[in-house]
Design a protein around this motif. Structure first.
Motif, PDB file in Angstrom:
ATOM      1  N   UNK A  20       0.868  -1.182   0.000  1.00  0.00           N
ATOM      2  CA  UNK A  20       0.000   0.000   0.000  1.00  0.00           C
ATOM      3  C   UNK A  20       0.899   1.225   0.000  1.00  0.00           C
ATOM      4  N   UNK A  21       0.729   2.077  -0.988  1.00  0.00           N
ATOM      5  CA  UNK A  21       1.526   3.292  -1.070  1.00  0.00           C
ATOM      6  C   UNK A  21       0.577   4.477  -1.234  1.00  0.00           C
ATOM      7  N   UNK A  22       0.218   5.049  -0.132  1.00  0.00           N
ATOM      8  CA  UNK A  22      -0.626   6.239  -0.116  1.00  0.00           C
ATOM      9  C   UNK A  22       0.193   7.397   0.440  1.00  0.00           C
ATOM     10  N   UNK A  23      -0.172   8.616   0.176  1.00  0.00           N
ATOM     11  CA  UNK A  23       0.623   9.753   0.667  1.00  0.00           C
ATOM     12  C   UNK A  23       0.823   9.750   2.186  1.00  0.00           C
ATOM     13  N   UNK A  24      -0.182   9.361   2.939  1.00  0.00           N
ATOM     14  CA  UNK A  24      -0.052   9.383   4.397  1.00  0.00           C
ATOM     15  C   UNK A  24       0.246   8.007   4.996  1.00  0.00           C
ATOM     16  N   UNK A  25       0.238   6.972   4.159  1.00  0.00           N
ATOM     17  CA  UNK A  25       0.390   5.631   4.706  1.00  0.00           C
ATOM     18  C   UNK A  25       1.177   4.752   3.722  1.00  0.00           C
ATOM     19  N   UNK A  26       2.259   4.169   4.213  1.00  0.00           N
ATOM     20  CA  UNK A  26       3.036   3.226   3.413  1.00  0.00           C
ATOM     21  C   UNK A  26       3.098   1.906   4.179  1.00  0.00           C
ATOM     22  N   UNK A  27       2.661   0.833   3.539  1.00  0.00           N
ATOM     23  CA  UNK A  27       2.693  -0.475   4.163  1.00  0.00           C
ATOM     24  C   UNK A  27       3.195  -1.505   3.170  1.00  0.00           C
ATOM     25  N   UNK A  28       4.015  -2.381   3.658  1.00  0.00           N
ATOM     26  CA  UNK A  28       4.451  -3.516   2.865  1.00  0.00           C
ATOM     27  C   UNK A  28       4.403  -4.718   3.787  1.00  0.00           C
ATOM     28  N   UNK A  29       3.652  -5.730   3.390  1.00  0.00           N
ATOM     29  CA  UNK A  29       3.403  -6.858   4.271  1.00  0.00           C
ATOM     30  C   UNK A  29       3.485  -8.148   3.462  1.00  0.00           C
ATOM     31  N   UNK A  30       4.039  -9.164   4.065  1.00  0.00           N
ATOM     32  CA  UNK A  30       4.109 -10.479   3.424  1.00  0.00           C
ATOM     33  C   UNK A  30       3.383 -11.475   4.312  1.00  0.00           C
TER      34      UNK A  30
END
Length: 62
Positions: A20-30
């Motif tokens: 997830x790459x949003x201006x206020x939120x970055x998430x990378x999950x496996x």
């Protein structure tokens, strides 16, 4: 194992990447199954045991 899980859509054997790459939120999950990891560890210990037994046997023949 992971290749088989991803190819045939088997959830216990596959890995899922969530990005997830949003201006206020970055998430990378496996997310993935631990069965392939456990099988890899078990096979690694078995291989080490067999190879060490072969090495000891060959050492006594010399």
């Amino acid at each position: 194992m992971f290749f088989i899980g991803n190819t045939f859509h088997i959830s216990l054997l596959s890995v899922q990447w969530i990005y997830v790459n949003e201006p206020e939120n970055f998430q990378m999950e496996a997310k993935g199954g631990l069965i392939p990891v456990a099988l890899g560890l078990i096979l690694g210990f078995i291989t080490d045991y067999v190879l060490s037994k072969k090495e000891k046997k060959q050492g006594h023949q010399l």
